[in-house]
Design an enzyme around this catalytic site. Structure first.
Site, mmCIF file in Angstrom:
data_model
loop_
_atom_site.group_PDB
_atom_site.id
_atom_site.type_symbol
_atom_site.label_atom_id
_atom_site.label_comp_id
_atom_site.label_asym_id
_atom_site.label_seq_id
_atom_site.Cartn_x
_atom_site.Cartn_y
_atom_site.Cartn_z
ATOM 1 N N GLU A 44 -2.318 0.868 -48.943
ATOM 2 C CA GLU A 44 -1.748 0.912 -50.294
ATOM 3 C C GLU A 44 -2.880 0.906 -51.131
ATOM 4 O O GLU A 44 -4.066 0.436 -51.029
ATOM 5 C CB GLU A 44 -0.802 -0.467 -50.478
ATOM 6 C CG GLU A 44 -0.545 -0.644 -51.864
ATOM 7 C CD GLU A 44 0.074 -2.092 -52.167
ATOM 8 O OE1 GLU A 44 0.678 -2.160 -53.162
ATOM 9 O OE2 GLU A 44 -0.327 -3.007 -51.373
ATOM 10 N N LYS A 110 7.153 1.849 -55.672
ATOM 11 C CA LYS A 110 7.122 0.553 -55.177
ATOM 12 C C LYS A 110 8.318 -0.040 -55.767
ATOM 13 O O LYS A 110 8.304 -0.431 -56.765
ATOM 14 C CB LYS A 110 5.880 -0.256 -55.131
ATOM 15 C CG LYS A 110 5.843 -1.426 -54.454
ATOM 16 C CD LYS A 110 4.538 -2.241 -54.701
ATOM 17 C CE LYS A 110 4.395 -3.744 -53.781
ATOM 18 N NZ LYS A 110 3.124 -4.085 -54.117
ATOM 19 N N CYS A 144 3.854 -2.611 -49.130
ATOM 20 C CA CYS A 144 3.251 -4.191 -48.988
ATOM 21 C C CYS A 144 4.415 -5.021 -49.231
ATOM 22 O O CYS A 144 5.207 -5.349 -48.279
ATOM 23 C CB CYS A 144 2.085 -4.068 -50.121
ATOM 24 S SG CYS A 144 1.330 -5.617 -49.891
#
Length: 259
Positions: A44, A110, A144
């Protein structure tokens, strides 16, 4: 359709808020990968580390890092995936890019902002789950903190591979290990997690633990603590098909939709 997917995981210490230096270090690491591979996975925010100083490192989809990813994909004849800070329409995104050798780019923003550090105040959250069809493999890429939310990863599309790119810190690394394994088991898919190592510019420490789990939750590839470098693992379509056909767990999924 290819029955095997050869994947390279790269675990590295990211250089804080320095896209040029990070591109250079990943270029050197990728050069060391010999032989044929199909997919290269980076962490990431691989150009900067997990920074809230978006304006300092943000690029556009016409910027140097996207161009670099296109060049790498063409040179290695392999797709390359990782997230970076993208500015678009006056908004900042923690955006994953899946760049194929053909030049096709798929993006995933995300979904779950890490509110513990105020990520939602800086970055615009994504709204769409993405499934990529690459070489006959269905791939679901996530980022994540998304790992903590199993409903978002729920395998209603019968994807084959779940990918998490991350900056997951040392104090909560046991959760990373456990949840990667759980996502593989519950979705009956390969689960690949690529994390970073080192200490970032806000003194958060990372120990890596990048790993690959098969559809039964067995760990089939992993890095040593704080190890830098790459590992190559071959995913097998017959493994996915054999165990799904044998156990048929996904047939018993609850039926519901996400608003």
């Amino acid at each position: 359709m290819e029955n095997e997917l050869k994947v390279a995981l790269i675990q590295a210490d990211l250089i804080w808020e320095n896209p040029k230096a990070n591109r250079e270090q990943f270029t050197e690491k990728i050069k060391q990968i010999s032989g044929s591979i199909n997919l290269i996975i980076l962490p990431e925010m691989f150009t900067s580390g997990f920074t809230m100083n978006a304006e300092m490192v943000a690029e556009t989809m016409q910027g140097k890092t996207v161009s670099w990813m296109l060049d790498i994909a063409e040179e290695k004849n392999a797709a390359i995936v990782g997230s970076l800070v993208i500015k678009e329409n006056k908004k900042y995104y923690n955006r994953l890019l899946f760049v194929e050798p053909s030049g096709q780019i798929t993006v995933y923003n995300k979904r779950h902002a890490f509110t513990l550090v105020g990520e939602e105040k800086i970055y615009t959250e994504g709204a769409e789950k993405v499934i990529i069809d690459y070489k006959g493999w269905k791939i679901c890429p996530l980022i994540c903190y998304d790992l903590r939310f199993p409903v978002w990863a729920r395998n209603t599309e019968d994807y084959d591979v779940l990918i998490y790119v991350a900056n997951w810190p040392k104090p909560r690394i046991s959760a990373w290990d456990t949840l990667l394994q759980a996502r593989a088991i519950e979705n009956m898919s390969y689960c690949v997690g690529v994390n970073r190592v080192g200490v970032d510019g806000v003194n958060s420490e990372y120990t890596g633990h990048s790993a690959v789990y098969d559809v039964l939750g067995n760990k089939i590839s992993a890095f040593a603590e704080n190890e830098q470098g790459f590992k190559i693992v071959t995913l097998e379509k017959r493994h996915v098909e054999a165990y799904r056909n044998k156990f048929k767990f996904l047939n018993d999924r609850d039926s519901f939709s996400i608003d």
